[in-house]
Write a protein that holds these residues in place. Structure first.
Motif, mmCIF file in Angstrom:
data_model
loop_
_atom_site.group_PDB
_atom_site.id
_atom_site.type_symbol
_atom_site.label_atom_id
_atom_site.label_comp_id
_atom_site.label_asym_id
_atom_site.label_seq_id
_atom_site.Cartn_x
_atom_site.Cartn_y
_atom_site.Cartn_z
ATOM 1 N N ASN A 42 -88.819 -69.752 63.601
ATOM 2 C CA ASN A 42 -88.185 -69.486 62.305
ATOM 3 C C ASN A 42 -87.194 -68.321 62.330
ATOM 4 O O ASN A 42 -86.666 -67.990 61.281
ATOM 5 N N SER A 92 -83.625 -66.463 63.901
ATOM 6 C CA SER A 92 -82.386 -66.806 64.599
ATOM 7 C C SER A 92 -82.313 -66.054 65.926
ATOM 8 O O SER A 92 -83.004 -65.047 66.121
ATOM 9 N N ASN A 150 -88.077 -62.539 59.673
ATOM 10 C CA ASN A 150 -87.319 -62.623 58.418
ATOM 11 C C ASN A 150 -87.993 -61.819 57.305
ATOM 12 O O ASN A 150 -87.331 -61.346 56.412
HETATM 13 C C1 LIG Z 1 -84.443 -66.426 58.917
HETATM 14 O O1 LIG Z 1 -83.221 -65.748 58.970
HETATM 15 C C2 LIG Z 1 -82.214 -66.439 59.697
HETATM 16 C C3 LIG Z 1 -81.022 -65.539 59.770
HETATM 17 O O2 LIG Z 1 -80.746 -64.966 58.535
HETATM 18 C C4 LIG Z 1 -81.916 -67.774 59.007
HETATM 19 O O3 LIG Z 1 -80.974 -68.492 59.760
HETATM 20 C C5 LIG Z 1 -83.178 -68.567 58.925
HETATM 21 O O4 LIG Z 1 -82.971 -69.772 58.185
HETATM 22 C C6 LIG Z 1 -84.266 -67.777 58.256
HETATM 23 N N1 LIG Z 1 -85.490 -68.550 58.319
HETATM 24 C C7 LIG Z 1 -86.288 -68.692 57.270
HETATM 25 C C8 LIG Z 1 -87.491 -69.512 57.482
HETATM 26 O O5 LIG Z 1 -86.074 -68.171 56.194
#
Ligand SMILES: *[C@@H]1O[C@H](CO)[C@@H](O)[C@H](O)[C@H]1NC(C)=O
Ligand SMILES: *[C@@H]1O[C@H](CO)[C@@H](O)[C@H](O)[C@H]1NC(C)=O
Ligand SMILES: *[C@@H]1O[C@H](CO)[C@@H](O)[C@H](O)[C@H]1NC(C)=O
Ligand SMILES: *[C@@H]1O[C@H](CO)[C@@H](O)[C@H](O)[C@H]1NC(C)=O
Ligand SMILES: *[C@@H]1O[C@H](CO)[C@@H](O)[C@H](O)[C@H]1NC(C)=O
Ligand SMILES: *[C@@H]1O[C@H](CO)[C@@H](O)[C@H](O)[C@H]1NC(C)=O
Length: 413
Positions: free
Chosen positions: A99, A101, A158
């Motif tokens: 999850n 990046s 995140n």
């Molecule tokens: C976590 O953060 C990244 C970069 O901001 C984003 O691409 C990703 O979708 C996020 N994942 C979740 C589960 O929120």
């Protein structure tokens, strides 16, 4: 005996803060109990063997499925340990790195001496393999530029997560590559802001070092006995084979979805431990578990033996607040069974019954009707059979696989 309980008590009250170890337990052959698990002890000549398995929904924090301990009656000494690892809820063990990046995974350094292969931190995800994109090659794992104790790989999650485990793997290479790189020991550091870091401490050790890998492929899971909440988690290699290189993931969940977590437990009552597991009779087995207010022990004889009273299973219950056993502690002897035919089941169970260890092989893991009576059930766990008794006044219902006030699988006339 006092030492044994002092140790248990300290574990209960101190929770996840480091303390100097308690008094050394006095060795003796009393089968240990297991919170949220079941222990079965059997005795053959002078050797007591105790197997432990966690209840459904729980796992050993070591990741082991089943744990065996042995004690020599003539010395009173346990071979490896006199306690089982803790059973912890089998929840909140989701892989967290999928999850995040790539840019959230960073490292102290990345190997720069190869112009053709990229070894950056984002290659450090579990199961990452060598990849080719155009003319560029990407490594199957992160590799540090230099081999020093200051190296690390870290992830910024995140949001703040509850971390319950770490999985590591060595660096994956192509078959023609002779590199054999993995981290054999590491420590975990964690942080809320990415600036102030705290080492992971277990109940026994402040700044706990964790075992890493032995090869480049096998994943090694470390379930943390003291889960922590963090936004940033850092893996700091302490020992390695050839070079510092690894792939990793964290296991955990959103803290709000795991209510059992608590930073500093404040116990309200002293646990009462007046009842000790009963030793099994010679050529017999004993299965003890804590139930509400009582320690329940169920005994039977090993294959080819039977009680000289002709009972198949005998249950003894000890009241935890008085320490008194119902009907005393004494058990009949197990005598060699000269009868050729095994005893028939005590009832015509709707769904059949499981009464022998070998029947677990076809039944698989789970709880089944035992053959000895409606109050008893058999737990099969990784090929081991544990015969257990339902709490007072309840019967085993094979349909719901629970102890209940009525049983659809064993209607009592
Ligand atoms: C976590 O953060 C990244 C970069 O901001 C984003 O691409 C990703 O979708 C996020 N994942 C979740 C589960 O929120
Ligand atoms: C148990 O301990 C005694 C005394 O040290 C030893 O002679 C014996 O071999 C041990 N038994 C086993 C099975 O290890
Ligand atoms: C990962 O992201 C998905 C999509 O946002 C989300 O549903 C899921 O709960 C996340 N998993 C974890 C472990 O945070
Ligand atoms: C690593 O290998 C050693 C020696 O063979 C073994 O004792 C140890 O249990 C292994 N560790 C793991 C995590 O497999
Ligand atoms: C244990 O004994 C106490 C005192 O005799 C009694 O009040 C209590 O009900 C007993 N508990 C159980 C679970 O039998
Ligand atoms: C089970 O059923 C069979 C056939 O109906 C009968 O002969 C036997 O006595 C029953 N056994 C018990 C323990 O009720």
């Amino acid at each position: 005996m006092a030492g044994y309980f002092i140790k248990l008590f300290l574990i209960f009250i101190i929770g996840c803060t480091y303390v100097e170890s308690a008094t050394t337990p006095v060795p003796r052959c009393i089968g240990p109990t297991l919170e949220n698990g079941i222990v079965q002890c059997s005795r053959k000549d002078q050797i007591l063997t105790c197997n432990g398995a966690c209840n459904t929904g729980y796992i050993f924090y070591t990741g082991a499925k089943e744990v065996g301990l042995t004690c020599n009656y003539s010395t009173g000494a346990w071979k490896t340990s006199d306690t089982f690892p803790e059973c912890i809820p089998d929840r909140c063990l989701t892989h967290l790195l999928p999850n995040v990046s790539d840019s959230a995974i960073t490292a102290s350094s990345a190997f720069s001496q190869s112009k053709s292969l990229y070894f950056g931190a984002d290659r450090g995800r579990l199961d990452s393999k060598i990849e080719r994109v155009g003319s560029a090659y990407y490594s199957g794992g992160w590799k540090a530029d230099i081999n020093t104790l200051e190296q690390y790989i870290q992830v910024e999650l995140n949001s703040t997560m509850l971390i319950r485990g770490v999985v590591t793997q060595g660096r994956s290479v192509l078959s023609e590559d002779s590199a054999n790189e993995y981290v054999t020991q590491y420590r975990i550091l964690y942080s809320a802001d990415g600036y102030t870091w705290q080492p992971y401490s277990s109940r026994q050790v402040n700044d706990q070092f964790l075992p890493g890998n032995n090869d480049t492929i096998t994943k090694v899971v470390n379930i943390l006995t003291c889960p922590f909440k963090a936004r940033f988690v850092r893996i700091n290699p302490l020992a390695w084979h050839e070079n510092i290189a690894l792939r990793f993931d964290l296991l955990g969940c959103d803290p709000s979805s795991y209510s059992e977590y608590h930073d500093s437990p404040t116990p309200t009552a002293r646990p009462t431990n007046l009842c000790q597991p009963l030793p099994p009779p010679s050529n017999g087995m004993m299965h003890c578990e804590k139930q509400v207010g009582v320690l329940s022990c169920v005994s039977n004889c090993v294959d080819k033996y039977k009680f000289d009273t002709d009972e198949m299973i005998i249950q003894k219950v000890c009241n935890q607040s008085t320490g008194v056993w119902n009907g005393g502690e004494g058990l009949p002897r197990c005598i060699y069974n000269t009868a050729l035919e095994p005893q028939p089941p005590a009832h015509n169970y709707t769904n059949g019954c499981v009464g022998l260890k070998k029947e677990c092989d076809s039944a698989g893991n789970g709880d089944f009707q035992a053959c000895a009576g409606c109050r008893f059930f058999s737990t099969c766990s990784e090929g081991y059979l544990y015969i257990r008794a339902c709490p007072e006044a309840l019967l085993f219902d094979a349909v719901s696989r629970l102890c209940d006030y009525r049983s659809r699988s064993c209607p009592v006339a």
